[in-house]
Design an enzyme around this catalytic site. Structure first.
Site, short mmCIF file in Angstrom:
data_model
loop_
_atom_site.label_atom_id
_atom_site.label_comp_id
_atom_site.label_asym_id
_atom_site.label_seq_id
_atom_site.Cartn_x
_atom_site.Cartn_y
_atom_site.Cartn_z
N GLU A 179 0.81 -1.23 0.00
CA GLU A 179 0.00 0.00 0.00
C GLU A 179 0.84 1.28 0.00
O GLU A 179 0.43 2.31 0.53
CB GLU A 179 -1.00 -0.01 1.18
CG GLU A 179 -2.07 -1.07 1.00
CD GLU A 179 -2.99 -1.24 2.20
OE1 GLU A 179 -2.89 -0.45 3.15
OE2 GLU A 179 -3.81 -2.17 2.17
N GLU A 255 -5.70 -8.05 -1.08
CA GLU A 255 -6.08 -7.88 0.33
C GLU A 255 -7.52 -7.39 0.36
O GLU A 255 -7.87 -6.42 -0.33
CB GLU A 255 -5.14 -6.89 1.04
CG GLU A 255 -5.38 -6.89 2.54
CD GLU A 255 -4.50 -5.92 3.32
OE1 GLU A 255 -3.27 -5.89 3.08
OE2 GLU A 255 -5.06 -5.20 4.16
#
Ligand SMILES: *[C@@H]1O[C@H](CO)[C@@H](O)[C@H](O)[C@H]1NC(C)=O
Ligand SMILES: *[C@@H]1O[C@H](CO)[C@@H](O)[C@H](O)[C@H]1NC(C)=O
Ligand SMILES: *[C@@H]1O[C@H](CO)[C@@H](O)[C@H](O)[C@H]1NC(C)=O
Ligand SMILES: *[C@@H]1O[C@H](CO)[C@@H](O)[C@H](O)[C@H]1NC(C)=O
Ligand SMILES: *[C@@H]1O[C@H](CO)[C@@H](O)[C@H](O)[C@H]1NC(C)=O
Ligand SMILES: *[C@@H]1O[C@H](CO)[C@@H](O)[C@H](O)[C@H]1NC(C)=O
Length: 664
Positions: A179, A255
């Site tokens: 991320e 995810e």
């Protein structure tokens, strides 16, 4: 993604009352859809399996069976783990295999153990690795891992080589930086370094963030496109973007989920698993997280497929997401293909169908309602669901199927009596067709696969609070693990240490080993801290022997009523009793050491052992050094309760021994 339903009239009642039903054709006659890559769980990002490792047998093996054993529970097909980076990565820190540039150790933490346990149960499990953070030396002091891309690539590739060399684990996929921004030069260099190291088979996932900008980068840069095999997006809300489709890469929700694992969470997961393919052509979905095995008061409590957060009692909970996962994983294997005939049901909900290409067919149907609005990323369309009769017509290779096994889960929010993964009587098909009376909030699997099983074990022991009297002298160790049970590092890494030249009694200690601020993922504290115990503790005495290894500026603390961890660790409050190598002490109300309750001379120094003891009762705190009262009656107003903790003043080496808590 084909919306091939059409309205037909079926005569289903003897009184010739026509009942409207919708017809969904399931066929391979126009070819197949994408290849299914699996459903998985994510251990890490961070420290989400921390408490699991300290469960006694048989409970620990039971939990692992519910997660990984084929045809038992979730039967997971993918395990994704964090490559520990010595930094806070959501619910704690995970240790790096290279704390320092000249250091290499492939036996730290618990991810190696977890991967081996998963593989023991399912030798075909797909293993994925991804860093959240890096030791400080990788960034050469900057909070950025790409200035020296060769160093970062070599660091990551060493982890993959270590997995093989020391644990016989083949890592199938590796990611970039969770991320965070990617760097095209780094990705290409990672590919080159993998190839040069004989790891041509290890595939690259990018970029574990949004679909863009990586999808566009892949379209514009053929060399980058050759390096990347899979686009992994996080929390995509079941949809993708045109650029991602244009790349013709495999698309994964690398995810997803991150929802409290009650039945509402289970419903979110059911919808995600179907609709990630229907709406977004994603062929793998990975749950954050695998198992909720971190202190409940840490951020995102119980966002795992099941709950195992009490190693001291052995209590665990097999939550609904385990059984929702089973609806797919027990009946579809990686390598199967989706049919093109998947889609939404007319009155809400969705269906997917997959085949092994050898005549087997599995159909999964979900009718989750707006009761699931607490899902982290609810897909907006087709959110309102009502009861409906749906007829499925099998065609193409599946026209001659005569019998389907039926598995059903019912959330039944109205009656409060859910039932999960129940096997119903097999369905006999007439001319390849069957009709289901679907209610709201149900999941069905209809399949030719006959091997499904709902595994079970006797109920685990009842839930218990953390023991009020707790001691660890760090002498008795489970050699498989580098960390002491129940300590949950929130900044820094606390490892077992052996000092062979110590004449005793401090040969076996716990040592904080991170000496430089890591390339962080969130805002780690400037101090190091490991928490332990019961978040509800108010009145207690914490005792610990401490040993500073930094002269002059070194410092260590013990603490009580510690109220924060995870990403909020910088703002942690509590009662902190510090001693310093310069011969002073301090009592502060916060980890940052800004709110001083008391301070003075202590005579403490580096390279000598001191015994600290902190007692907090009601609004008063007092502290002892080597058995003498050093300060007393400091007034503590907040926080009202929290964990016990140990830690250091900065990123510095220090040791701890004979830790004890006595709580009221
Ligand atoms: C692993 O995969 C192979 C080939 O797909 C299959 O034959 C075998 O049964 C699988 N093993 C397990 C334990 O699932
Ligand atoms: C779902 O129902 C609500 C009212 O119950 C309505 O406001 C909303 O527009 C509906 N959504 C869709 C996608 O039909
Ligand atoms: C489904 O069909 C049954 C009869 O087979 C009927 O009683 C029921 O009302 C139908 N349900 C819906 C939602 O149409
Ligand atoms: C389907 O899978 C089963 C294993 O569950 C296997 O035995 C069978 O041969 C496969 N093919 C068909 C057409 O059922
Ligand atoms: C190990 O023990 C010896 C003897 O007590 C001591 O001098 C030395 O500082 C210790 N080293 C560490 C790293 O703890
Ligand atoms: C902690 O001690 C204070 C002061 O004695 C008392 O008022 C309070 O009830 C105690 N809390 C607990 C949970 O025992």
């Amino acid at each position: 993604m084909n919306f091939r339903w059409s309205l037909v009239l079926l005569l289903v009642s003897p009184c010739l009352q026509p009942v409207a039903s919708l017809l969904y054709v399931l066929t391979d006659s126009d070819g197949l859809g994408r290849v299914f890559d699996g459903v998985g769980g994510l251990s890490g990002g961070g420290a989400t399996s921390r408490l699991l490792v300290n469960y006694q047998e048989p409970y620990r093996s039971q939990i692992l069976d519910y997660l990984f054993k084929p045809n038992f529970g979730a039967s997971l097909q993918i395990l994704k783990v964090e490559i520990g980076g010595d930094a806070q990565s959501t619910d704690g820190t995970e240790p790096s295999h290279m704390h320092y540039e000249d250091d290499e150790n492939y036996f730290r933490g618990y991810e190696w153990w977890l991967m081996k346990e998963a593989k023991k149960r399912n030798p075909n499990i797909t293993l994925i690795a991804l860093p959240w953070a890096f030791p400080g030396w990788v960034g050469n002091g900057k909070n950025w891992p790409y200035d020296f891309p060769d160093i970062t690539a070599s660091y990551v590739v060493k982890w993959i080589l270590g997995a093989k060399q020391y644990h016989d684990l083949d890592i199938h996929y590796v990611g970039i930086w969770n991320e965070r921004n990617y760097d095209s030069t780094y990705i290409k260099l990672l590919r080159y370094t993998l190839d040069k190291s004989g790891l041509e088979g290890v595939r690259i996932v990018a970029s574990d963030n949004q679909w863009e900008p990586v999808a566009l980068s892949l379209l514009l840069d053929p060399e980058l496109s050759r390096a990347v095999d899979v686009i992994g997006a996080h929390y995509p809300g079941t949809t993708t973007v045109l650029d991602a489709l244009k790349t013709q890469k495999r698309l994964w929700s690398s995810e997803d989920y991150s929802t409290f694992n009650d039945d509402i969470g289970g419903g979110c997961w059911a919808r995600i698993l179907n609709q990630n393919y229907i709406n977004g052509l994603m062929t793998a979905t990975i749950s954050w997280n695998l198992v909720a095995s971190y202190y409940d008061a840490l951020p995102f409590s119980r966002d795992g497929l099941m709950t195992a957060e009490e190693p001291w009692s052995g209590h665990y909970v097999v939550d609904s997401p385990i059984w929702i996962t089973a609806h797919t994983t027990q009946f579809v294997q990686p390598g199967w293909s989706y049919l093109q005939t998947v889609g939404h049901l007319a009155a809400g909900g969705s269906y997917v169908a997959l085949t092994d290409g050898q005549g087997n067919l599995t159909v999964i149907i979900e009718t989750m309602t707006h009761d699931h609005s607490e899902c982290i990323r609810p897909p907006l369309p087709h959110f309102n669901v009502t009861a409906q009769n749906s007829t499925f017509q099998l065609d193409g290779s599946f026209a001659s199927i005569k019998k389907l096994q039926v598995w059903r889960s019912q959330f039944n929010f109205q009656t409060q009596k859910p039932s999960f993964f129940h096997r119903l009587a097999p369905l006999r098909l007439l001319d390849g067709s069957f009709t289901l009376s679907l209610a709201e909030d149900e999941v069905y699997t209809l399949t030719t696969v006959t091997t499904g099983q709902k595994g079970s074990y006797p109920s685990p022991p009842p839930s218990q609070p953390f023991p009020k009297n707790y001691k660890d002298d760090f002498n008795v160790r489970n050699p498989a693990f580098s960390e002491a049970p129940n300590f949950a590092d929130q900044t820094g890494v606390f490892e077992y240490f052996i000092n062979m030249s110590d004449p005793g009694p401090h040969v076996f200690t716990l040592r904080q080993v991170v000496t430089q601020r890591p390339v962080t993922w969130v805002a780690d504290a400037d101090q190091t801290i490991s928490v332990i115990g019961d978040y509800n503790w108010e009145n207690l005495t914490v005792t610990c022997d401490v040993f500073m290894e930094r002269r002059n500026t070194g410092g260590v603390f013990i603490a009580a009523r510690v109220n924060k961890g995870g990403q909020a660790v910088r703002n942690t409050q509590g009662v902190f009793f510090w001693v310093f190598a310069d011969g002073t002490y301090k009592v502060s109300n916060d980890l940052a050491g800004q709110t001083i309750l008391a301070e003075g001379k202590s005579g403490t120094r580096a390279y000598g052992w001191h015994t600290l003891s902190l007692t907090v009762k009601g609004q008063l705190a007092s502290g002892q050094l080597n058995g003498y009262q050093l300060w007393k009656n400091s007034v503590v107003l907040t926080p009202p309760s929290g964990w016990a903790a140990i830690g250091t003043h900065s990123f510095e080496l220090a040791q701890f021994d004979n830790f004890a808590v006595a709580a009221e």
